[in-house]
Write a protein that holds these residues in place. Structure first.
Motif, short mmCIF file in Angstrom:
data_model
loop_
_atom_site.label_atom_id
_atom_site.label_comp_id
_atom_site.label_asym_id
_atom_site.label_seq_id
_atom_site.Cartn_x
_atom_site.Cartn_y
_atom_site.Cartn_z
N ARG A 183 0.83 -1.21 0.00
CA ARG A 183 0.00 0.00 0.00
C ARG A 183 0.86 1.26 0.00
O ARG A 183 0.64 2.18 -0.79
N PHE A 199 1.46 4.14 -3.15
CA PHE A 199 1.16 5.56 -3.00
C PHE A 199 2.28 6.45 -3.56
O PHE A 199 2.07 7.65 -3.74
N THR A 200 3.46 5.88 -3.81
CA THR A 200 4.54 6.69 -4.38
C THR A 200 4.45 6.79 -5.90
O THR A 200 5.20 7.55 -6.51
N SER A 209 -3.11 8.57 -8.62
CA SER A 209 -3.31 8.72 -7.17
C SER A 209 -4.70 8.27 -6.76
O SER A 209 -4.87 7.60 -5.72
N VAL A 251 -4.94 4.33 -7.15
CA VAL A 251 -4.25 3.64 -6.05
C VAL A 251 -5.06 3.77 -4.76
O VAL A 251 -5.16 2.81 -3.98
N LEU A 252 -5.63 4.94 -4.54
CA LEU A 252 -6.46 5.13 -3.34
C LEU A 252 -7.64 4.17 -3.33
O LEU A 252 -7.97 3.57 -2.29
N THR A 257 -6.20 0.43 -2.78
CA THR A 257 -5.70 0.14 -1.44
C THR A 257 -6.81 0.20 -0.39
O THR A 257 -6.72 -0.47 0.64
#
Length: 285
Positions: free
Chosen positions: A167, A171-172, A210, A213-214, A217
């Protein structure tokens, strides 16, 4: 009557050692980046953006100190991805476009790499830290006693440390895409107007990543199997978008300097998912 000093819970000595090590690593990150900037033959816009992004990681180490002192469970995955990406972010600036790297830069990079390795080793190999990093973030709680702000376990099912690592690594993706996109924006200023649509697409893809991914996760932490597959797909799409753009707009040098850290983060994400799945299959019923 007990004094405040007597009632204070003493932290393990490993916590104090790791705190000092993180502070030293944060300072070393700034020093090494300044050395790279000082000895760089070309101090252009691209180097300024990459140097600024790398130096911001010193703030990440200071934030990690707070998590460690408070015993937060997120300290381990956060420290791992911060150490790995810091080594890549600093290492990509050591080697110049032509010639050999300066000796002070190499020495600084070697020292920083050793500090990051020591941070990861303490986080994952120290039994004292393993027993200390067990607390969760405080939350606003409403119950019969009223409204209070206190530590509570998350409502979602308990997940493994490897899922947390995946996770944090995922986020990177967005910042690792936006930094080279900002570097590529200099091409527009130099008169390459044909690159403008690609740069704008790059920025849009970084922002969209972003949110993707949010979403992944959020369900990943709730134990949804399909979220793992979706995160793998997002990872492959991110690589398929970012690496060709790095090659086209920034050349081989940009592919290595900016694509390398993203490949490392993607590899850590996929490895974490694989380890988590394997651990669940071998766990006793």
């Amino acid at each position: 009557m007990r004094t405040a000093a007597e009632t204070e819970v003493r932290r393990p000595s490993a916590v104090r050692v790791l705190t000092a090590l993180l502070a030293l690593t944060a300072a070393a990150t700034v020093v090494v980046e300044l050395l790279n900037w000082w000895y760089a033959p070309e101090q252009g816009f691209g180097l300024a953006v990459r140097t600024g992004w790398a130096m911001l990681r010193s703030l990440g180490f200071l934030l990690l100190i707070g998590h460690v002192r408070r015993g937060r469970t997120v300290a381990r995955p956060f420290g791992l991805i911060l150490a790995v990406t810091t080594v890549f972010a600093v290492g990509r600036l050591i080697v110049p476009r032509q010639g050999v790297p300066p000796l002070p830069g190499l020495a600084g990079f070697a020292a920083l790499s050793a500090l990051c390795a020591a941070v990861v080793w303490l986080l994952y190999r120290s039994p004292a830290l393993a027993g200390h990093l067990v607390r969760h973030r405080p939350r606003l709680v409403i119950d019969r006693s009223g409204i209070s702000w206190r530590e509570t376990p998350p409502r979602r099912p308990q997940v493994s440390g490897w899922l947390l690592t995946s996770r944090v690594a995922a986020f990177t993706y967005s910042p690792l895409m936006l930094v080279p996109a900002l570097v590529a924006a200099a091409a527009i200023l130099d008169g390459r107007l044909a690159a403008a649509p690609a740069v704008l697409f790059w920025f849009g893809a970084g922002i969209a990543t972003s949110y993707a991914v949010l979403l992944c996760t959020a369900f990943l932490m709730r134990g949804k199997r399909w979220a793992r597959t979706l995160l793998v797909v997002v990872t492959l799409v991110v690589l398929a978008v970012d690496l060709p753009l790095c090659w086209w707009l920034l050349g081989l040098d940009g592919l290595i300097r900016d694509g390398g850290p993203l490949v490392a983060a993607a590899g850590l994400t996929l490895y974490g998912l694989r380890r988590a799945t394997r651990a669940e299959r071998t766990a006793p019923a």
